[in-house]
Design an enzyme around this catalytic site. Structure first.
Site, PDB file in Angstrom:
ATOM      1  N   HIS A 145      -2.205  16.253  -5.086  1.00 43.86           N
ATOM      2  CA  HIS A 145      -2.190  14.955  -4.411  1.00 43.86           C
ATOM      3  C   HIS A 145      -0.775  14.681  -3.898  1.00 43.86           C
ATOM      4  O   HIS A 145       0.141  14.449  -4.690  1.00 43.86           O
ATOM      5  CB  HIS A 145      -2.610  13.869  -5.408  1.00 43.86           C
ATOM      6  CG  HIS A 145      -2.759  12.505  -4.803  1.00 43.86           C
ATOM      7  ND1 HIS A 145      -2.892  11.371  -5.558  1.00 43.86           N
ATOM      8  CD2 HIS A 145      -2.805  12.092  -3.498  1.00 43.86           C
ATOM      9  CE1 HIS A 145      -3.013  10.319  -4.760  1.00 43.86           C
ATOM     10  NE2 HIS A 145      -2.955  10.730  -3.503  1.00 43.86           N
ATOM     11  N   HIS A 176      -6.280  11.179   0.722  1.00 40.66           N
ATOM     12  CA  HIS A 176      -6.605   9.801   1.114  1.00 40.66           C
ATOM     13  C   HIS A 176      -6.448   9.542   2.611  1.00 40.66           C
ATOM     14  O   HIS A 176      -6.452   8.392   3.046  1.00 40.66           O
ATOM     15  CB  HIS A 176      -5.761   8.803   0.316  1.00 40.66           C
ATOM     16  CG  HIS A 176      -6.069   8.815  -1.154  1.00 40.66           C
ATOM     17  ND1 HIS A 176      -5.134   9.104  -2.105  1.00 40.66           N
ATOM     18  CD2 HIS A 176      -7.230   8.591  -1.805  1.00 40.66           C
ATOM     19  CE1 HIS A 176      -5.697   9.060  -3.313  1.00 40.66           C
ATOM     20  NE2 HIS A 176      -6.963   8.753  -3.150  1.00 40.66           N
ATOM     21  N   GLU A 204       0.858  -1.198   0.000  1.00 44.33           N
ATOM     22  CA  GLU A 204       0.000   0.000   0.000  1.00 44.33           C
ATOM     23  C   GLU A 204       0.888   1.241   0.000  1.00 44.33           C
ATOM     24  O   GLU A 204       1.655   1.459   0.927  1.00 44.33           O
ATOM     25  CB  GLU A 204      -0.913  -0.034   1.224  1.00 44.33           C
ATOM     26  CG  GLU A 204      -1.649   1.246   1.508  1.00 44.33           C
ATOM     27  CD  GLU A 204      -2.432   1.793   0.322  1.00 44.33           C
ATOM     28  OE1 GLU A 204      -3.277   1.070  -0.219  1.00 44.33           O
ATOM     29  OE2 GLU A 204      -2.167   2.957  -0.068  1.00 44.33           O
ATOM     30  N   LYS A 205       0.748   2.075  -1.036  1.00 37.70           N
ATOM     31  CA  LYS A 205       1.649   3.210  -1.232  1.00 37.70           C
ATOM     32  C   LYS A 205       1.507   4.313  -0.202  1.00 37.70           C
ATOM     33  O   LYS A 205       2.349   5.197  -0.134  1.00 37.70           O
ATOM     34  CB  LYS A 205       1.463   3.791  -2.638  1.00 37.70           C
ATOM     35  CG  LYS A 205       0.114   4.434  -2.845  1.00 37.70           C
ATOM     36  CD  LYS A 205      -0.062   4.871  -4.284  1.00 37.70           C
ATOM     37  CE  LYS A 205      -1.464   5.419  -4.496  1.00 37.70           C
ATOM     38  NZ  LYS A 205      -1.758   5.657  -5.889  1.00 37.70           N
ATOM     39  N   HIS A 206       0.456   4.314   0.610  1.00 35.28           N
ATOM     40  CA  HIS A 206       0.270   5.368   1.608  1.00 35.28           C
ATOM     41  C   HIS A 206       0.914   5.064   2.951  1.00 35.28           C
ATOM     42  O   HIS A 206       0.958   5.920   3.823  1.00 35.28           O
ATOM     43  CB  HIS A 206      -1.225   5.611   1.847  1.00 35.28           C
ATOM     44  CG  HIS A 206      -1.897   6.317   0.732  1.00 35.28           C
ATOM     45  ND1 HIS A 206      -2.558   5.656  -0.269  1.00 35.28           N
ATOM     46  CD2 HIS A 206      -1.982   7.638   0.436  1.00 35.28           C
ATOM     47  CE1 HIS A 206      -3.035   6.527  -1.131  1.00 35.28           C
ATOM     48  NE2 HIS A 206      -2.700   7.734  -0.735  1.00 35.28           N
ATOM     49  N   CYS A 215      -1.991  11.731   3.738  1.00 32.64           N
ATOM     50  CA  CYS A 215      -2.173  12.094   2.330  1.00 32.64           C
ATOM     51  C   CYS A 215      -3.271  13.162   2.290  1.00 32.64           C
ATOM     52  O   CYS A 215      -4.291  13.014   2.968  1.00 32.64           O
ATOM     53  CB  CYS A 215      -2.597  10.871   1.508  1.00 32.64           C
ATOM     54  SG  CYS A 215      -3.139  11.293  -0.161  1.00 32.64           S
ATOM     55  N   HIS A 221       4.146   7.134  -4.256  1.00 37.15           N
ATOM     56  CA  HIS A 221       2.927   7.914  -4.078  1.00 37.15           C
ATOM     57  C   HIS A 221       3.059   9.173  -4.931  1.00 37.15           C
ATOM     58  O   HIS A 221       4.147   9.717  -5.053  1.00 37.15           O
ATOM     59  CB  HIS A 221       2.741   8.287  -2.607  1.00 37.15           C
ATOM     60  CG  HIS A 221       1.455   8.998  -2.342  1.00 37.15           C
ATOM     61  ND1 HIS A 221       1.298  10.348  -2.546  1.00 37.15           N
ATOM     62  CD2 HIS A 221       0.258   8.530  -1.926  1.00 37.15           C
ATOM     63  CE1 HIS A 221       0.053  10.671  -2.257  1.00 37.15           C
ATOM     64  NE2 HIS A 221      -0.604   9.595  -1.869  1.00 37.15           N
TER      65      HIS A 221
HETATM   66 FE   FE2 Z   1      -2.864   9.558  -1.749  1.00 35.87          FE
END
Ligand code: FE2
Length: 130
Positions: A51, A118, A15-17, A115, A45
């Site tokens: 973003h 997100h 998961e990139k976050h 984020c 990310h």
């Molecule tokens: Fe994000």
């Protein structure tokens, strides 16, 4: 609903976050060691005006303590914004930081990344004593 319900967890490799926490698995009591927190080790990310990762915060909860200690707050403030418009700037902060700390007990490090669209993502790493 408690705020903790808004903090998501996952494996940083998938998961990139999720921030990865890099430090020794075991340290000597009272001896400084380096902790690095970063995203993007497995999947990048986005880092754009619209973003991006705004900050990473790190806490340490010693075993046996009721509360976690706030050990670091790292804000990433440049994401290509400029008077010419979004993503037209030439400065971008990468979502990576390192700091030094020491402990006298084992415990758990917690890193929370934010984020801007997100939300909050957490990871943790156990820290033992030598
Ligand atoms: Fe994000």
């Amino acid at each position: 609903m408690p705020m903790s319900n808004n903090v998501q967890t996952a494996d940083w490799k998938a998961e990139k976050h999720v921030p990865a926490i890099e430090c020794p698995d075991a340290v000597k009591p009272g001896e400084m060691f380096e902790v690095k927190v970063a995203l993007g080790k497995a999947a990048e990310h986005p880092n754009t005006t619209e973003h991006h990762i705004a900050w990473i915060r790190v806490f340490f909860r010693p075993d046996g303590d009721k509360f976690a200690y706030d050990v670091g707050y790292f804000a990433f403030n440049a994401h290509g914004a400029s008077v010419a418009g979004a993503n037209k700037g030439s400065v971008y902060t990468h979502y990576t930081s390192a700091f030094m700390m020491k402990v006298d007990r084992p415990g758990t490090l917690h890193a929370v990344a934010c984020c801007n669209i997100h939300g909050l993502w957490e990871s943790e790493k156990r820290l033992a004593l030598k």
